[in-house]
Design a protein around this motif. Structure first.
Motif, PDB file in Angstrom:
ATOM      1  N   ALA A   7       0.832  -1.196   0.000  1.00 29.10           N
ATOM      2  CA  ALA A   7       0.000   0.000   0.000  1.00 29.10           C
ATOM      3  C   ALA A   7       0.867   1.246   0.000  1.00 29.10           C
ATOM      4  CB  ALA A   7      -0.935  -0.009   1.197  1.00 29.10           C
ATOM      5  N   ASP A   8       2.008   1.232   0.738  1.00 32.81           N
ATOM      6  CA  ASP A   8       2.896   2.374   0.786  1.00 32.81           C
ATOM      7  C   ASP A   8       3.577   2.598  -0.550  1.00 32.81           C
ATOM      8  OD1 ASP A   8       2.245   2.811   3.410  1.00 32.81           O
ATOM      9  OD2 ASP A   8       4.025   1.807   4.213  1.00 32.81           O
ATOM     10  N   GLU A   9       3.758   1.557  -1.346  1.00 31.22           N
ATOM     11  CA  GLU A   9       4.427   1.676  -2.627  1.00 31.22           C
ATOM     12  C   GLU A   9       3.459   1.982  -3.759  1.00 31.22           C
ATOM     13  OE1 GLU A   9       6.765  -1.821  -3.213  1.00 31.22           O
ATOM     14  OE2 GLU A   9       7.885  -1.506  -1.361  1.00 31.22           O
ATOM     15  N   GLN A  10       2.158   2.010  -3.470  1.00 30.39           N
ATOM     16  CA  GLN A  10       1.141   2.301  -4.468  1.00 30.39           C
ATOM     17  C   GLN A  10       0.827   3.796  -4.425  1.00 30.39           C
ATOM     18  OE1 GLN A  10      -2.342  -0.106  -4.026  1.00 30.39           O
ATOM     19  NE2 GLN A  10      -3.511   1.032  -5.520  1.00 30.39           N
ATOM     20  N   CYS A  11       0.603   4.385  -5.580  1.00 28.20           N
ATOM     21  CA  CYS A  11       0.286   5.812  -5.684  1.00 28.20           C
ATOM     22  C   CYS A  11      -0.899   6.159  -4.787  1.00 28.20           C
ATOM     23  CB  CYS A  11      -0.026   6.147  -7.140  1.00 28.20           C
ATOM     24  SG  CYS A  11      -0.441   7.878  -7.417  1.00 28.20           S
ATOM     25  N   GLN A  12      -0.827   7.304  -4.126  1.00 31.71           N
ATOM     26  CA  GLN A  12      -1.875   7.749  -3.202  1.00 31.71           C
ATOM     27  C   GLN A  12      -3.033   8.451  -3.895  1.00 31.71           C
ATOM     28  OE1 GLN A  12      -0.410  10.041   0.175  1.00 31.71           O
ATOM     29  NE2 GLN A  12       1.655   9.495  -0.475  1.00 31.71           N
ATOM     30  N   ALA A  13      -2.876   8.788  -5.174  1.00 34.21           N
ATOM     31  CA  ALA A  13      -3.873   9.586  -5.878  1.00 34.21           C
ATOM     32  C   ALA A  13      -5.111   8.766  -6.234  1.00 34.21           C
ATOM     33  CB  ALA A  13      -3.267  10.169  -7.146  1.00 34.21           C
ATOM     34  N   LEU A  14      -6.213   9.475  -6.391  1.00 36.38           N
ATOM     35  CA  LEU A  14      -7.449   8.868  -6.864  1.00 36.38           C
ATOM     36  C   LEU A  14      -7.593   9.160  -8.350  1.00 36.38           C
ATOM     37  CD1 LEU A  14      -9.922   9.800  -3.996  1.00 36.38           C
ATOM     38  CD2 LEU A  14      -8.767   7.632  -4.376  1.00 36.38           C
ATOM     39  N   ARG A  23      -0.827   2.471 -10.048  1.00 34.87           N
ATOM     40  CA  ARG A  23       0.580   2.553 -10.448  1.00 34.87           C
ATOM     41  C   ARG A  23       1.502   2.593  -9.236  1.00 34.87           C
ATOM     42  NH1 ARG A  23      -2.218   5.859 -13.925  1.00 34.87           N
ATOM     43  NH2 ARG A  23      -2.116   5.227 -16.090  1.00 34.87           N
ATOM     44  N   PRO A  24       2.754   2.171  -9.407  1.00 31.78           N
ATOM     45  CA  PRO A  24       3.721   2.235  -8.304  1.00 31.78           C
ATOM     46  C   PRO A  24       4.065   3.686  -7.972  1.00 31.78           C
ATOM     47  CG  PRO A  24       4.601   0.967 -10.170  1.00 31.78           C
ATOM     48  CD  PRO A  24       3.295   1.517 -10.588  1.00 31.78           C
ATOM     49  N   ALA A  25       4.244   3.954  -6.682  1.00 27.88           N
ATOM     50  CA  ALA A  25       4.584   5.301  -6.224  1.00 27.88           C
ATOM     51  C   ALA A  25       6.080   5.539  -6.319  1.00 27.88           C
ATOM     52  CB  ALA A  25       4.114   5.494  -4.791  1.00 27.88           C
ATOM     53  N   GLN A  26       6.429   6.794  -6.554  1.00 28.26           N
ATOM     54  CA  GLN A  26       7.821   7.226  -6.496  1.00 28.26           C
ATOM     55  C   GLN A  26       8.089   7.712  -5.081  1.00 28.26           C
ATOM     56  OE1 GLN A  26       7.986  10.099  -9.664  1.00 28.26           O
ATOM     57  NE2 GLN A  26       7.735   8.544 -11.250  1.00 28.26           N
ATOM     58  N   GLY A  29       5.368   9.502  -2.988  1.00 32.20           N
ATOM     59  CA  GLY A  29       4.098   8.818  -2.738  1.00 32.20           C
ATOM     60  C   GLY A  29       3.144   8.845  -3.913  1.00 32.20           C
ATOM     61  N   PHE A  30       3.574   9.403  -5.050  1.00 33.13           N
ATOM     62  CA  PHE A  30       2.732   9.487  -6.228  1.00 33.13           C
ATOM     63  C   PHE A  30       3.442   8.844  -7.413  1.00 33.13           C
ATOM     64  CE2 PHE A  30       1.457  12.981  -3.522  1.00 33.13           C
ATOM     65  CZ  PHE A  30       0.083  12.888  -3.546  1.00 33.13           C
ATOM     66  N   CYS A  31       2.661   8.385  -8.402  1.00 29.46           N
ATOM     67  CA  CYS A  31       3.243   7.801  -9.614  1.00 29.46           C
ATOM     68  C   CYS A  31       3.716   8.921 -10.530  1.00 29.46           C
ATOM     69  CB  CYS A  31       2.208   6.924 -10.319  1.00 29.46           C
ATOM     70  SG  CYS A  31       0.839   7.870 -11.043  1.00 29.46           S
ATOM     71  N   TYR A  32       4.224   8.538 -11.691  1.00 26.89           N
ATOM     72  CA  TYR A  32       4.719   9.522 -12.646  1.00 26.89           C
ATOM     73  C   TYR A  32       3.615  10.430 -13.177  1.00 26.89           C
ATOM     74  CZ  TYR A  32       2.793   6.434 -16.229  1.00 26.89           C
ATOM     75  OH  TYR A  32       1.942   5.671 -16.988  1.00 26.89           O
ATOM     76  N   GLN A  33       2.359  10.006 -13.065  1.00 26.85           N
ATOM     77  CA  GLN A  33       1.245  10.763 -13.629  1.00 26.85           C
ATOM     78  C   GLN A  33       0.598  11.709 -12.612  1.00 26.85           C
ATOM     79  OE1 GLN A  33      -1.823   8.270 -15.217  1.00 26.85           O
ATOM     80  NE2 GLN A  33      -3.164   9.961 -15.682  1.00 26.85           N
ATOM     81  N   HIS A  34       0.712  11.426 -11.335  1.00 28.36           N
ATOM     82  CA  HIS A  34       0.031  12.205 -10.298  1.00 28.36           C
ATOM     83  C   HIS A  34       1.018  12.971  -9.430  1.00 28.36           C
ATOM     84  CE1 HIS A  34      -3.021   9.013 -11.165  1.00 28.36           C
ATOM     85  NE2 HIS A  34      -3.744  10.102 -11.284  1.00 28.36           N
TER      86      HIS A  34
END
Length: 152
Positions: A7-14, A23-26, A29-34
């Motif tokens: 869950a910590d490695e998953q993007c926090q955005a909706l 998507r995986p988080a950077q 805490g967000f992916c490349y898109q969020h």
């Protein structure tokens, strides 16, 4: 890896559909898109906790169904599981059948590509009865991992 680490490695955005981004988080805490300006799961936690108080389904039972799906999805569909997107009560059984089951949405890797943004993912619904036994599944959508216009 534990569910908490996942869950910590998953993007926090909706997403625009109100579901958590898969998507995986950077590092932030967000992916490349969020990013931090996007709506996040933290914004909805108070709403979710209010709904949980009104719903008779316990978090433990939802966790049990989620774990069952994680264990069987890849073997059932015959391809690697990417993520469990949602777990809900299946209320589609009608008024005649008092026994509610479960429906889970999962993402399955249908074709691996290089780069991985070109992977083909399938969104599947897996149905379970009240005793958490699998009763069926179906693919509902197919898309590229980087498809930003998906509303599934």
């Amino acid at each position: 890896m534990s569910d908490a680490e996942t869950a910590d490695e998953q993007c926090q955005a909706l997403t625009s559909g109100g579901e958590r981004c898969t998507r995986p988080a950077q590092g932030d805490g967000f992916c490349y898109q969020h990013g931090p300006d996007d709506e996040t799961i933290d914004d909805h936690q108070s709403e979710d906790s209010d709904m949980a108080d009104n719903d008779s389904v316990s978090e433990t039972e939802i966790g049990t169904v989620r774990e069952k799906i994680r264990q069987v999805a890849a073997d059932l569909i015959g391809r690697p599981l990417v993520s469990v997107v949602s777990v809900d009560r299946d209320r589609s059984r009608g008024e005649d059948n008092n026994e509610e089951g479960w429906v889970a949405a999962v993402e399955i890797l249908e074709r691996k590509s290089v780069p991985d943004t070109q992977d083909i993912l399938g969104r599947y619904e897996i149905t379970l009865d009240a005793d958490h036994e699998i009763t069926g599944y179906r693919r509902t959508h197919r898309y590229r991992r980087d498809d930003m216009d998906q509303d599934v």
